[in-house]
Design a protein around this motif. Structure first.
Motif, PDB file in Angstrom:
ATOM      1  N   PRO B  70       0.805  -1.220   0.000  1.00 45.65           N
ATOM      2  CA  PRO B  70       0.000   0.000   0.000  1.00 45.65           C
ATOM      3  C   PRO B  70       0.841   1.274   0.000  1.00 45.65           C
ATOM      4  O   PRO B  70       0.388   2.303  -0.473  1.00 45.65           O
ATOM      5  CB  PRO B  70      -0.836  -0.110   1.282  1.00 45.65           C
ATOM      6  N   PHE B  72       3.478   1.850  -1.738  1.00 44.09           N
ATOM      7  CA  PHE B  72       4.114   2.126  -3.041  1.00 44.09           C
ATOM      8  C   PHE B  72       3.238   3.101  -3.810  1.00 44.09           C
ATOM      9  O   PHE B  72       2.085   2.819  -4.104  1.00 44.09           O
ATOM     10  CB  PHE B  72       4.279   0.834  -3.852  1.00 44.09           C
ATOM     11  N   ARG B  73       3.775   4.279  -4.122  1.00 47.99           N
ATOM     12  CA  ARG B  73       2.977   5.314  -4.776  1.00 47.99           C
ATOM     13  C   ARG B  73       3.477   5.715  -6.144  1.00 47.99           C
ATOM     14  O   ARG B  73       2.761   6.324  -6.908  1.00 47.99           O
ATOM     15  CB  ARG B  73       2.952   6.598  -3.958  1.00 47.99           C
ATOM     16  N   ILE B 141      -2.965   6.814 -24.290  1.00 51.90           N
ATOM     17  CA  ILE B 141      -3.586   5.507 -24.535  1.00 51.90           C
ATOM     18  C   ILE B 141      -4.963   5.410 -23.877  1.00 51.90           C
ATOM     19  O   ILE B 141      -5.768   4.580 -24.264  1.00 51.90           O
ATOM     20  CB  ILE B 141      -2.693   4.341 -24.051  1.00 51.90           C
ATOM     21  N   TYR B 142      -5.227   6.277 -22.898  1.00 51.77           N
ATOM     22  CA  TYR B 142      -6.525   6.227 -22.215  1.00 51.77           C
ATOM     23  C   TYR B 142      -7.600   7.001 -22.955  1.00 51.77           C
ATOM     24  O   TYR B 142      -8.734   7.073 -22.497  1.00 51.77           O
ATOM     25  CB  TYR B 142      -6.368   6.741 -20.780  1.00 51.77           C
ATOM     26  N   ALA B 143      -7.217   7.614 -24.073  1.00 56.95           N
ATOM     27  CA  ALA B 143      -8.214   8.307 -24.890  1.00 56.95           C
ATOM     28  C   ALA B 143      -8.363   7.616 -26.244  1.00 56.95           C
ATOM     29  O   ALA B 143      -8.859   8.194 -27.192  1.00 56.95           O
ATOM     30  CB  ALA B 143      -7.808   9.776 -25.069  1.00 56.95           C
ATOM     31  N   MET B 144      -7.879   6.376 -26.330  1.00 59.07           N
ATOM     32  CA  MET B 144      -7.935   5.632 -27.595  1.00 59.07           C
ATOM     33  C   MET B 144      -8.812   4.396 -27.462  1.00 59.07           C
ATOM     34  O   MET B 144      -8.840   3.773 -26.408  1.00 59.07           O
ATOM     35  CB  MET B 144      -6.539   5.107 -27.956  1.00 59.07           C
ATOM     36  N   ARG B 177      -4.727  -6.811 -13.580  1.00 55.91           N
ATOM     37  CA  ARG B 177      -3.924  -6.180 -12.520  1.00 55.91           C
ATOM     38  C   ARG B 177      -2.795  -5.345 -13.120  1.00 55.91           C
ATOM     39  O   ARG B 177      -2.476  -4.268 -12.628  1.00 55.91           O
ATOM     40  CB  ARG B 177      -3.345  -7.237 -11.569  1.00 55.91           C
ATOM     41  N   ARG B 179      -2.748  -3.801 -16.019  1.00 53.46           N
ATOM     42  CA  ARG B 179      -3.295  -2.552 -16.571  1.00 53.46           C
ATOM     43  C   ARG B 179      -3.599  -1.561 -15.456  1.00 53.46           C
ATOM     44  O   ARG B 179      -3.394  -0.357 -15.603  1.00 53.46           O
ATOM     45  CB  ARG B 179      -4.576  -2.838 -17.347  1.00 53.46           C
ATOM     46  N   GLU B 180      -4.107  -2.095 -14.351  1.00 58.59           N
ATOM     47  CA  GLU B 180      -4.431  -1.222 -13.223  1.00 58.59           C
ATOM     48  C   GLU B 180      -3.156  -0.602 -12.632  1.00 58.59           C
ATOM     49  O   GLU B 180      -3.094   0.603 -12.377  1.00 58.59           O
ATOM     50  CB  GLU B 180      -5.197  -2.019 -12.164  1.00 58.59           C
ATOM     51  N   THR B 183      -1.663   2.021 -14.852  1.00 59.89           N
ATOM     52  CA  THR B 183      -2.441   3.250 -14.735  1.00 59.89           C
ATOM     53  C   THR B 183      -2.105   3.974 -13.434  1.00 59.89           C
ATOM     54  O   THR B 183      -1.929   5.190 -13.413  1.00 59.89           O
ATOM     55  CB  THR B 183      -3.947   2.912 -14.780  1.00 59.89           C
ATOM     56  N   TYR B 184      -1.993   3.215 -12.371  1.00 62.95           N
ATOM     57  CA  TYR B 184      -1.694   3.795 -11.059  1.00 62.95           C
ATOM     58  C   TYR B 184      -0.374   4.565 -11.094  1.00 62.95           C
ATOM     59  O   TYR B 184      -0.291   5.704 -10.630  1.00 62.95           O
ATOM     60  CB  TYR B 184      -1.639   2.664 -10.030  1.00 62.95           C
ATOM     61  N   PHE B 185       0.642   3.944 -11.686  1.00 61.18           N
ATOM     62  CA  PHE B 185       1.966   4.585 -11.687  1.00 61.18           C
ATOM     63  C   PHE B 185       2.122   5.625 -12.798  1.00 61.18           C
ATOM     64  O   PHE B 185       2.992   6.489 -12.704  1.00 61.18           O
ATOM     65  CB  PHE B 185       3.064   3.519 -11.820  1.00 61.18           C
ATOM     66  N   TRP B 187      -0.521   7.535 -14.445  1.00 58.19           N
ATOM     67  CA  TRP B 187      -1.645   8.410 -14.803  1.00 58.19           C
ATOM     68  C   TRP B 187      -1.269   9.899 -14.803  1.00 58.19           C
ATOM     69  O   TRP B 187      -1.575  10.638 -15.725  1.00 58.19           O
ATOM     70  CB  TRP B 187      -2.823   8.162 -13.854  1.00 58.19           C
ATOM     71  N   ARG B 188      -0.620  10.340 -13.735  1.00 57.45           N
ATOM     72  CA  ARG B 188      -0.310  11.772 -13.625  1.00 57.45           C
ATOM     73  C   ARG B 188       0.915  12.009 -12.753  1.00 57.45           C
ATOM     74  O   ARG B 188       0.898  11.567 -11.599  1.00 57.45           O
ATOM     75  CB  ARG B 188      -1.517  12.518 -13.025  1.00 57.45           C
TER      76      ARG B 188
END
Lengths: 422, 271
Positions: B70, B72-73, B141-144, B177, B179-180, B183-185, B187-188
């Motif tokens: 938990p 790990f950010r 890739i999240y807008a495709m 997992r 993909r998640e 995305t977590y690492f 995204w922004r």
């Protein structure tokens, strides 16, 4: 039973463009929004809420972003105006997508301000927010539920702390001197609502004692409300009364059945447009649990598919294809909407009977949330929809005794507890 | 992977974190850091590398069936985790290879410490910002749609049709997992660390930056800027490959990595 009126303030003039760009959300260019048309839409909707105040109906607003389906991009803005323009109505934001809001303290300040101006008429709702709200906010879809509850805790602490600044250094937010001015008018704070469609959410809301509302949840609401009730009892609280529950439904009422049905079909423009969302925005990774996404993969579905929303089901288990874009839902009859308990329609007598049937089934709804305007419905129709309801149905709902419905719910929940203990 | 519960991966606890990894081959150590696509030990790229190297290919924390602690950010945490992994597995004089997100990780590790590594190979790495604030260096890739994404990522998109319905539950969960976690690492800020480009100059081991000529997730121009930020890095374009040269041109990539490691012997022919 209290009644609220809700409209998404849709900008229907741009809807036809969706056939070309495949999305009414996120990517629909705002050149398709004529500000003069937007001014008409917003002012008419605000006028309808002012009318509600005269009619004894409360106000409910929401917010969405980058979309022609909802021009309200901040629930506090219309409520700030209506706080001055209305005198009696409760003012409900349902809600604030707090997992996507970068500035929770600013939101707490706005909440307190509106509560003060309205002299204690504000009701605050927190929502997880639809998956396609992730991109406009650029908020990380992963761990959104954890962020939601941390933000919830921070906002409530900001609203209720009266003895000077407090510190907040969590996984999601960092503030060292939280001390909002003004503080809310209502003691200790305005009522909190949370929407949900899953048992996990119903239980989380029950644990906090907030109001729990289902949005177009249909007959499934009974199961969720019972889950909420059971959890409250389990935690040693009294059996929750109807005021803890909200239920949102479409309304089309008329002097004749035909007029009511016509209005329902207009409001149902909401269903025909709300799920027109570009494929990549329907299900960003992390918004749903990985196990649920693994199930999607089994169907060779990697991304979202517009229309996966609202698998409306009638009481006898018939699935209605209501929310899969233009043209869909057109074969859905007024009776289908009623059978699925997502649209009440017809004459005032019929609407009253439909409400009573649902109310009995779910065990007493304290807060009936009506979408009495939707789609391309005219201002005149919206006003008449509201006025007819207020004059012909609302007085009967006010007089309605819900104690039997509540007693049956209590028996049901107690029986389930005994069964699970055995 | 199959449904009978057997997998080509072993479980290992590194610094209290349970991860899965594949190990194969004998020779000098090669630590391979995967992209969002994960690790397939039956793929030609893996077999080719395992012919000459002792390949260690861990699933990153949060990806596949590796645990995500938990706390790990960010990629910082992953980079430090891998330095711990190198210490615990006594990795020394190794070749560090990373593709795409794994390339970003490899760069983050190398700016912190290159002690366990003799050389570095970055294959279409993400992780830096080169353009101005209104230029998107890395395709969103999240807008495709899935179709657009495949077209951006592959030289020959037809090579990439996967039937998820016939996979095991375990494999599908690994994909979801991964993909998640990606995305977590990522995204922004979007798929980059604003500080990384500044620190790439700290990488003072021989570095190869290899780039798929048809990569439209991050273009070869981005790759050249990446290489330019690393002292004396060598840039190589790989024809007939997009963002994942290890999948589309495994022989050419293996050849480049072997050459970079000074192992020039001929490779077995493609089978």
């Amino acid at each position: 039973m209290d009644v609220y009126h809700f409209s998404e303030q849709p900008y229907d003039e741009a809807w036809s463009a969706a056939e070309e760009v495949d999305s009414l959300r996120v990517t629909l260019p705002n050149r398709l929004c004529d500000p003069r048309g937007a001014a008409d839409v917003i002012n008419r909707r605000l006028d309808e809420w002012v009318l509600c105040d005269e009619l004894g109906i409360n106000v409910m607003v929401n917010e969405h972003h980058s979309t022609a389906t909802c021009l309200s991009a901040s629930a506090t803005i219309p409520l700030a105006m209506l706080a001055r323009e209305t005198k009696r109505a409760r003012l409900l934001a349902l809600g604030f997508p707090i997992a996507n809001r970068a500035e929770p303290i600013r939101l707490a300040e706005e909440i307190a301000y509106i509560d003060v101006v309205s002299r204690g008429r504000l009701e605050i709702g927190f929502v997880k927010g639809a998956p396609y709200e992730i991109s406009p906010a650029n908020s990380n879809p992963v761990k959104i539920t954890e962020r939601f509850w941390d933000t919830h805790d921070l906002i409530l602490k900001a609203l209720t702390t009266q003895d000077g600044p407090f510190n907040w250094e969590s996984e999601w937010h960092h503030f060292r001197q939280v001390n909002i001015w003004p503080r809310p008018y209502q003691e200790p704070r305005p009522e909190v609502w949370v929407t949900g469609g899953s048992m996990a959410t119903a239980l989380s809301v029950a644990e906090r004692g907030h109001r729990f509302a289902t949005i177009l949840g249909g007959w499934n609401a009974q199961k969720l409300f019972d889950g909420y009730r059971a959890r409250r009892l389990e935690l040693g609280h009294p059996f929750p009364g109807p005021d803890r529950f909200g239920y949102l439904v479409l309304l089309g009422i008329g002097r004749t059945e035909e007029e009511g049905h016509r209005r329902l079909h207009e409001v149902a423009g909401y269903f025909r447009t709300t799920s027109i969302v570009g494929e990549p925005f329907v299900n960003p990774p992390g918004y749903m649990p990985a196990r649920a996404n693994a199930e999607w993969l089994k169907r060779n579905q990697l991304r979202g598919r517009a229309g996966d929303h609202f698998p409306a089901m009638t009481r006898d288990g018939r699935v209605l294809k209501i929310g899969s874009g233009f043209g869909s839902g057109e074969g859905v009859s007024a009776a289908d909407f009623t059978d699925a308990a997502i649209g009440f329609t017809g004459t005032p007598d019929q609407v009253y009977e439909q409400i009573v049937a649902l109310d009995d089934h779910v065990g007493g709804i304290g807060n009936l949330l009506l979408m009495a305007h939707g789609g391309a419905m005219s201002h005149a129709d919206a006003c008449d929809n509201l006025t007819l309801f207020a004059t012909e149905v609302l007085p009967r709902l006010r007089e309605r005794d819900q104690s039997e419905a509540v007693a049956r719910a209590q028996e049901r929940v107690e029986a389930a507890r005994v069964a699970s203990a055995a | 992977m199959s449904d009978n519960g057997q997998t080509p991966f072993e479980k290992l606890v590194i610094d209290g974190v349970t991860i899965e990894l594949a190990r194969a081959g004998e020779g000098p150590t090669l630590l391979f850091l995967h992209s969002v696509d994960g690790i397939d030990p039956s793929a030609r790229w893996f077999e080719l590398l395992a012919e000459r190297f002792h390949v260690i290919a861990p699933w990153h924390p949060g990806f596949g069936h590796s645990e995500l602690p938990p706390e790990f950010r960010s990629v910082d945490d992953l980079a430090l985790f891998y330095l711990e992994l190198a210490r615990e597995l006594e990795i020394a004089e190794a070749t560090l290879v990373g593709v795409s997100f794994g390339g970003w990780l490899a760069a983050e590790i190398a700016v912190r410490s290159t002690a366990p590594f003799a050389r570095l190979a970055l294959v279409d790495p993400l992780g830096i910002k080169i353009g101005d604030r209104e230029s998107r260096d890395i395709a969103d890739i999240y807008a495709m749609s899935q179709e657009e994404l495949t077209a951006h990522a592959y030289h020959d998109p037809s090579r990439r049709s996967r039937d998820y319905s016939t996979m095991s539950e375990r494999e599908r969960l690994a994909i979801a997992r991964s993909r998640e976690a990606y995305t977590y690492f990522g995204w922004r800020p979007y798929m980059h660390d604003p500080s990384l480009r500044r620190w790439l100059r700290r990488i003072r081991i021989p570095t190869l930056v290899a780039w798929g000529a048809s990569d439209r997730i991050a273009t070869p121009e981005y790759g050249r800027a990446y290489a330019a930020a690393i002292p004396d890095a060598r840039f190589e374009l790989i024809d007939g490959a997009g963002h994942y040269p290890h999948i589309e041109q495994p022989d050419r990539l293996a050849e480049l990595v072997l050459e970079h490691a000074g192992l020039d012997a001929p490779l077995p022919t493609a089978g």
